[in-house]
Write a protein that holds these residues in place. Structure first.
Motif, short mmCIF file in Angstrom:
data_model
loop_
_atom_site.label_atom_id
_atom_site.label_comp_id
_atom_site.label_asym_id
_atom_site.label_seq_id
_atom_site.Cartn_x
_atom_site.Cartn_y
_atom_site.Cartn_z
N GLY A 105 0.79 -1.22 0.00
CA GLY A 105 0.00 0.00 0.00
C GLY A 105 0.82 1.27 0.00
N SER A 106 2.14 1.15 0.19
CA SER A 106 2.99 2.35 0.21
C SER A 106 3.32 2.80 -1.20
CB SER A 106 4.27 2.08 0.99
OG SER A 106 5.04 1.06 0.37
N ALA A 107 3.65 4.08 -1.34
CA ALA A 107 4.04 4.64 -2.64
C ALA A 107 5.46 4.20 -2.97
CB ALA A 107 3.96 6.16 -2.61
N VAL A 108 5.62 3.57 -4.13
CA VAL A 108 6.92 3.02 -4.52
C VAL A 108 7.19 3.30 -5.99
CG1 VAL A 108 6.86 1.17 -2.78
CG2 VAL A 108 5.92 0.77 -5.07
N THR A 109 8.42 3.03 -6.39
CA THR A 109 8.83 3.15 -7.80
C THR A 109 9.55 1.89 -8.20
OG1 THR A 109 9.05 5.56 -7.66
CG2 THR A 109 10.20 4.46 -9.46
N LEU A 110 9.12 1.31 -9.32
CA LEU A 110 9.81 0.17 -9.91
C LEU A 110 10.85 0.71 -10.89
CD1 LEU A 110 9.96 -2.98 -10.35
CD2 LEU A 110 8.37 -2.62 -12.26
N VAL A 111 12.11 0.32 -10.70
CA VAL A 111 13.21 0.80 -11.53
C VAL A 111 13.64 -0.31 -12.47
CG1 VAL A 111 15.54 1.76 -11.52
CG2 VAL A 111 13.98 2.24 -9.61
N VAL A 112 13.61 -0.02 -13.78
CA VAL A 112 13.99 -1.02 -14.78
C VAL A 112 15.02 -0.41 -15.72
CG1 VAL A 112 13.19 -2.67 -16.50
CG2 VAL A 112 11.63 -1.94 -14.69
N ASP A 171 12.57 -8.07 -17.31
CA ASP A 171 13.24 -9.05 -16.47
C ASP A 171 12.99 -8.66 -15.02
OD1 ASP A 171 14.91 -10.73 -15.10
OD2 ASP A 171 16.65 -10.43 -16.37
N HIS A 172 11.94 -9.20 -14.44
CA HIS A 172 11.52 -8.78 -13.11
C HIS A 172 12.52 -9.16 -12.03
CE1 HIS A 172 7.71 -7.55 -14.81
NE2 HIS A 172 7.55 -8.74 -15.34
N ALA A 173 13.35 -10.17 -12.30
CA ALA A 173 14.34 -10.58 -11.31
C ALA A 173 15.41 -9.52 -11.14
CB ALA A 173 14.97 -11.92 -11.72
N ARG A 174 15.59 -8.69 -12.15
CA ARG A 174 16.62 -7.64 -12.09
C ARG A 174 16.03 -6.26 -11.80
NH1 ARG A 174 21.60 -8.64 -13.67
NH2 ARG A 174 21.92 -6.51 -14.42
N SER A 175 14.72 -6.16 -11.66
CA SER A 175 14.10 -4.89 -11.33
C SER A 175 14.31 -4.58 -9.85
CB SER A 175 12.60 -4.94 -11.63
OG SER A 175 12.37 -5.23 -12.99
N VAL A 176 14.29 -3.31 -9.52
CA VAL A 176 14.49 -2.87 -8.14
C VAL A 176 13.32 -1.98 -7.75
CG1 VAL A 176 15.96 -1.53 -6.58
CG2 VAL A 176 17.00 -3.00 -8.32
#
Length: 379
Positions: free
Chosen positions: A287-294, A358-363
């Motif tokens: 529920g928190s505000a986040v950012t997916l970095v690719v 590649d979701h395994a390498r996303s942060v």
């Protein structure tokens, strides 16, 4: 030091918050202001002996103030600057075992190369034989033996930079500070001098601390990098660690290229409004505000229509020699998604393509910006 409370899951690349070598310089609680404007906020850093360390950040982030504080040209409001365990805050600049190479090089135009290099030693009253020996060694170290009698006006920009380096190292300081040392050089000479600086640092066995706003410069030379923003250390890490495991949205955006997907943390990833729930491993609160970095090399361009794919339209391709960059407009995003494709891309402008992340390498990092999130940000 400012860090996310919840760090993303790490990739295999090792982080290095503390130097593996013996510590040389320790900054504790360093703060400073100019007319009520806070330039440094409670800085804590430890720099190792014989380390090449970089202070990296945009203009106005506090990196030059920090460097000048170490050199003794600024007196911080609070905190300590300990070199070999001795606090230097009350020690004047000329009595510190520290030398600084300025952005302008500050060479004496009327003196030859060898006289420029000898100036500091002569001012200390060293004997002529000792001065001659040390000046000769320093000039040879930077590869200017054949130019010892020339004046700065007879040298190229890269050669003048080497003279400034020789003058800085000839006094054998425990610590050498470099303020934007390569900014006056053209691109090719700058690339050559990046390698030269690293070689020189290893050869003389000295600790270098360099200030730069150029991430390529910092990432190619430094053993570790402190990324600063608004007077705070956003992240301290190796170059590989900064790129692979950014711990804040600022670092993810500032270091390298990336596509940023802003949304809400779910148990299995990030829910990006107007787009999809993108899977990713993280430990941030649901529920928190986040950012997916690719990163662009972690996005594969494939045929559209497959399960789990984003889809978009190719708006441009850029051939870069060994790779191509494909820019794809994805519905629901304001900015295109960048993808790195090895060699020549077969995708053409106007093609509809699928994008496999590649979701395994996303942060996933916390998004602390005081704004609403619509999944439209990209860097």
């Amino acid at each position: 030091m400012t860090m996310d409370t919840h760090a993303p899951l790490s990739r295999p690349d090792a982080r290095a918050d503390a130097p593996a070598r013996p510590e040389l310089l320790v900054l504790s609680g360093l703060s400073h202001s100019y007319g009520g404007v806070r330039a440094l906020h409670d800085i804590d850093l430890t720099i190792g002996d014989n380390e090449f360390f970089a202070l990296l950040g945009p203009s106005g982030c506090g990196k030059t103030t920090l460097l000048r504080s170490i050199a003794g040209f600024e007196t911080p409001e609070s905190g300590t600057i300990a070199l070999d365990g001795v606090d230097l805050v009350s020690t004047p600049a000329h009595k510190r075992p520290v030398n600084m190479m300025f952005q302008s090089y500050a060479l004496f135009p009327h003196l030859s190369v060898e006289r420029n290099v000898a100036y500091g030693l002569e001012a200390e009253g060293l004997g002529k034989a000792e001065v001659k020996r040390r000046v000769g060694e320093a000039i040879e170290t930077v590869g200017l033996g054949a130019f010892a009698r020339r004046r700065p006006s007879q040298l190229s920009g890269g050669q003048r930079q080497r003279v400034a380096l020789a003058r800085a190292i000839v006094k054998r300081p425990r610590l050498l500070l470099l303020d934007e040392p390569l900014s006056a050089l053209d691109r090719k000479v700058r690339a050559d001098m990046q390698l030269e600086l690293k070689r020189l640092q290893h050869e003389v066995g000295m600790t270098f601390v360099v200030v730069t706003h150029d991430q390529e410069e910092a990432m190619s030379m430094a053993d570790r990098v402190a990324v600063l923003d608004a007077g705070r250390v956003e992240q301290l890490d190796t170059p590989v660690g900064l790129y692979s495991n950014p711990r804040t949205r600022f670092v993810a955006e500032f270091i390298g290229s990336s596509s940023l997907f802003d949304g809400t943390a779910t148990a299995g990833g990030v829910d990006v409004a107007g787009l999809a729930e993108l899977p990713a491993a993280h430990t941030l609160p649901v529920g928190s505000a986040v950012t997916l970095v690719v990163r662009p090399e972690d996005i594969e361009v494939v045929a559209p229509g497959g399960a789990g794919l984003l889809e978009g339209v190719v708006i441009d391709t850029y051939f870069l020699g060994g790779s191509s960059t494909v820019s794809v407009a994805v519905p629901g995003r304001e900015k295109p998604v960048g993808c790195t494709v090895h060699a020549t891309s077969t995708a053409r402008r106007g093609d509809t393509v699928g994008l496999r992340i590649d979701h395994a390498r996303s942060v996933v990092v916390a998004d602390t910006r005081p704004v609403s999130h619509g999944g439209t940000e990209s860097a």
